[in-house]
Design a protein around this motif. Sequence first.
Motif, PDB file in Angstrom:
ATOM      1  N   ILE A 166      -7.861  -0.156  -3.162  1.00 47.19           N
ATOM      2  CA  ILE A 166      -7.294  -0.525  -1.847  1.00 47.19           C
ATOM      3  C   ILE A 166      -7.805  -1.805  -1.481  1.00 47.19           C
ATOM      4  O   ILE A 166      -6.915  -2.760  -1.040  1.00 47.19           O
ATOM      5  CB  ILE A 166      -7.413   0.561  -0.958  1.00 47.19           C
ATOM      6  CG1 ILE A 166      -6.863   1.996  -1.283  1.00 47.19           C
ATOM      7  CG2 ILE A 166      -6.922   0.195   0.366  1.00 47.19           C
ATOM      8  CD1 ILE A 166      -7.365   3.059  -0.567  1.00 47.19           C
ATOM      9  N   GLU A 224       2.030   3.034  -4.293  1.00 46.24           N
ATOM     10  CA  GLU A 224       1.170   4.023  -5.133  1.00 46.24           C
ATOM     11  C   GLU A 224       0.187   4.575  -3.946  1.00 46.24           C
ATOM     12  O   GLU A 224      -0.616   3.982  -3.474  1.00 46.24           O
ATOM     13  CB  GLU A 224       0.505   3.391  -6.204  1.00 46.24           C
ATOM     14  CG  GLU A 224       1.580   2.958  -7.334  1.00 46.24           C
ATOM     15  CD  GLU A 224       1.037   2.277  -8.358  1.00 46.24           C
ATOM     16  OE1 GLU A 224       1.703   2.201  -9.423  1.00 46.24           O
ATOM     17  OE2 GLU A 224      -0.373   1.491  -8.337  1.00 46.24           O
ATOM     18  N   THR A 225       0.235   6.027  -4.078  1.00 43.00           N
ATOM     19  CA  THR A 225      -0.487   6.562  -3.049  1.00 43.00           C
ATOM     20  C   THR A 225      -1.957   6.839  -3.369  1.00 43.00           C
ATOM     21  O   THR A 225      -2.151   7.325  -4.313  1.00 43.00           O
ATOM     22  CB  THR A 225       0.059   7.958  -2.758  1.00 43.00           C
ATOM     23  OG1 THR A 225       1.438   8.057  -2.746  1.00 43.00           O
ATOM     24  CG2 THR A 225      -0.503   8.815  -1.487  1.00 43.00           C
ATOM     25  N   PRO A 226      -2.821   6.032  -2.541  1.00 43.56           N
ATOM     26  CA  PRO A 226      -4.168   6.177  -2.983  1.00 43.56           C
ATOM     27  C   PRO A 226      -5.019   7.397  -2.512  1.00 43.56           C
ATOM     28  O   PRO A 226      -4.610   8.030  -1.399  1.00 43.56           O
ATOM     29  CB  PRO A 226      -4.859   5.027  -2.390  1.00 43.56           C
ATOM     30  CG  PRO A 226      -3.925   4.423  -1.165  1.00 43.56           C
ATOM     31  CD  PRO A 226      -2.821   5.294  -1.369  1.00 43.56           C
ATOM     32  N   ILE A 227      -6.143   7.807  -3.160  1.00 46.65           N
ATOM     33  CA  ILE A 227      -6.943   8.839  -2.779  1.00 46.65           C
ATOM     34  C   ILE A 227      -8.473   8.101  -2.383  1.00 46.65           C
ATOM     35  O   ILE A 227      -8.662   7.058  -2.425  1.00 46.65           O
ATOM     36  CB  ILE A 227      -7.115   9.957  -3.555  1.00 46.65           C
ATOM     37  CG1 ILE A 227      -7.728   9.291  -4.953  1.00 46.65           C
ATOM     38  CG2 ILE A 227      -5.786  10.808  -3.900  1.00 46.65           C
ATOM     39  CD1 ILE A 227      -8.119  10.378  -5.516  1.00 46.65           C
ATOM     40  N   ARG A 228      -9.170   8.867  -1.724  1.00 49.85           N
ATOM     41  CA  ARG A 228     -10.487   8.413  -1.182  1.00 49.85           C
ATOM     42  C   ARG A 228     -11.456   7.532  -2.210  1.00 49.85           C
ATOM     43  O   ARG A 228     -11.683   6.403  -1.990  1.00 49.85           O
ATOM     44  CB  ARG A 228     -11.480   9.422  -0.538  1.00 49.85           C
ATOM     45  CG  ARG A 228     -11.035   9.635   1.027  1.00 49.85           C
ATOM     46  CD  ARG A 228     -12.005  10.458   1.641  1.00 49.85           C
ATOM     47  NE  ARG A 228     -13.322   9.928   1.815  1.00 49.85           N
ATOM     48  CZ  ARG A 228     -13.331   9.168   2.866  1.00 49.85           C
ATOM     49  NH1 ARG A 228     -12.542   9.169   3.745  1.00 49.85           N
ATOM     50  NH2 ARG A 228     -14.694   8.571   3.200  1.00 49.85           N
ATOM     51  N   PRO A 285       0.957  -1.193  -0.086  1.00 47.76           N
ATOM     52  CA  PRO A 285       0.052   0.011  -0.070  1.00 47.76           C
ATOM     53  C   PRO A 285       0.906   1.245  -0.080  1.00 47.76           C
ATOM     54  O   PRO A 285       0.207   2.315  -0.248  1.00 47.76           O
ATOM     55  CB  PRO A 285      -0.857  -0.056   1.404  1.00 47.76           C
ATOM     56  CG  PRO A 285      -0.370  -1.169   1.939  1.00 47.76           C
ATOM     57  CD  PRO A 285       0.554  -2.063   1.233  1.00 47.76           C
ATOM     58  N   ARG A 286       2.140   1.201   0.393  1.00 46.29           N
ATOM     59  CA  ARG A 286       3.033   2.343   0.237  1.00 46.29           C
ATOM     60  C   ARG A 286       3.411   2.815  -0.913  1.00 46.29           C
ATOM     61  O   ARG A 286       4.243   3.705  -1.167  1.00 46.29           O
ATOM     62  CB  ARG A 286       4.214   2.197   1.353  1.00 46.29           C
ATOM     63  CG  ARG A 286       3.694   1.927   2.693  1.00 46.29           C
ATOM     64  CD  ARG A 286       4.602   1.654   3.439  1.00 46.29           C
ATOM     65  NE  ARG A 286       5.070   0.150   3.313  1.00 46.29           N
ATOM     66  CZ  ARG A 286       6.083  -0.693   3.966  1.00 46.29           C
ATOM     67  NH1 ARG A 286       6.559  -0.185   4.855  1.00 46.29           N
ATOM     68  NH2 ARG A 286       6.129  -1.698   3.137  1.00 46.29           N
ATOM     69  N   ASP A 309     -10.120   5.835  -4.532  1.00 46.99           N
ATOM     70  CA  ASP A 309      -9.474   4.592  -4.960  1.00 46.99           C
ATOM     71  C   ASP A 309      -9.993   3.474  -3.914  1.00 46.99           C
ATOM     72  O   ASP A 309      -9.307   2.327  -3.787  1.00 46.99           O
ATOM     73  CB  ASP A 309      -8.116   4.718  -4.731  1.00 46.99           C
ATOM     74  CG  ASP A 309      -7.349   5.681  -5.916  1.00 46.99           C
ATOM     75  OD1 ASP A 309      -8.239   5.726  -7.065  1.00 46.99           O
ATOM     76  OD2 ASP A 309      -6.786   6.459  -5.729  1.00 46.99           O
TER      77      ASP A 309
END
Lengths: 217, 298
Positions: free
Chosen positions: B280, B270-274, B267-268, B276
């Motif tokens: 996740i 590629e930085t997800p946004i909400r 999870p570190r 996504d």
Amino acid sequence: MALTLYSYDLSVNCYKQRLLMSILGLDYETVLVDFFPGLEHKGEAFKAINPLGHIPVLIDRPDDGDGDDFVLRDAHAILVYLAAQYDESGQWYPTTNARLLGEVSQWMLFAEGTTNTASAARLHDNLGYDFNIDEVRAGAHRLFRVLDEHLWFREQEGQEWVCSASHPTIADLAIFPDVILSEEGGISRLDYPALRRWTDRVRRLDGFVLMPGIQPV
Amino acid sequence: MASVVHSANVTVTDQRCTDPVVLNLWHPIAAVLELEPGGEHRSRLLGAHLTYGITSVGDLWASADGQELPVIERYGYLWTSLGSPEGGDSLGIPFEIPEAHEPDRRNMNAGSFQVATSAPRAIENFLDMGHFPYVHTDLLGVEPHTEVADYQVDIHDGEIWATDCLFFQPVAAASATGGQISEYTYRVPHPFCVMLYKNVPTDPSRRDVIAIFVQAMTEETVRVHNFYSMVDETTSDNGLRRFQQVIFSQDKPILENQRPTKLPLDPRVETPIRADQSAIVYRRWLTELGLTYAVIPA
């Protein structure tokens, strides 16, 4: 007149017609051909229209029902007809300038080459067509290198288009789709900077339309 | 781009899969209606060289590098497996799509397209609503309607479900006559298959099913089978296919330019946004399944 184009959205050869007709501001009807996966162009009904079983096909129908439909096949032949018949500016297919017309024909034949290499690679990679992929990619690179060099020299002369004129011709439109979609066939344009600048110029033409897979500038 | 190299320098992407999670799944290979009776077709699956087809009496068959494989037909496609697909894992059994059995449904293959990407990247792209206004401009989205409202993601019976996905769409389907707020439900019943349910423009009480069944040819090349199960009495088969093919062709260059091609599960990375959230959960789910093929494990 009423123009009808037998077309498939993902075909580069059909896109060439849509592009020219949009630039010329022509109205036309579209008959969608289920090229993939239906292979409708290989069926008996379609072969009555084009016995060679390929798209696009253009029909130009007289308005008053007087006279026969004019039926034309082959992408580059249709570009010639549309420009010669409907382009009032005379620039897209310059019939009165013999040298320029010769150049247009020369580069239209070049476009047959890019279709048979770059676009063949795209059909292989997208749809699983049975081409020798290494061979068609190498062929496309040979042609792209020639065109890139040609365009670079044109730029040195202050010129922007494929043929020796201050304006684009149907030769630009015939070559452009095979080039701009080349990456779908695994053919990078990284090594062809003049070619890339020319694709930007084509995409800025008045009346330019996209086809799926092509990004705006 | 992956290539077939028959030498000591075999690229990683072309090696035969050794991941038991993936080997034991059923994988889609081809639309049965597109098979030529008596013919022999060729493709790849998980790095193996496949031949497959339908006999002149209608029996499906498949083999990999000379070895006979199990076959089934579901939703108009031939499916096969390189492992033991009924080994007790619920994922090994092809999932059910009850809607596809309704009598007035139109089920079809809208096209099988090869893409130079990994199967999980294709699944994630399908789950992502955020790209609609930018990639499918004037069809599935349009600026300034770019916001992805919060939605719900859960795992039920070993499948991912994303619900309450609302998005403004100018032309949500071939049968649409104007813009609408579409409500989507996404479902991931198989690591390489994803579908969405969306309200039928002409009958909001029912839902169309649009799915992609992804055939992992190698770790970094796929063939995407676009499955439609529609409630639409008016649009021709060709019109329905055209819509899906246009959408798919718009996605293709985006997919092919994502790097790394394999999906990173850490999870570190590629930085997800909400927006996504479904991605996740999908990455976490693949990690929990222990899947290692076509991904970069956490």
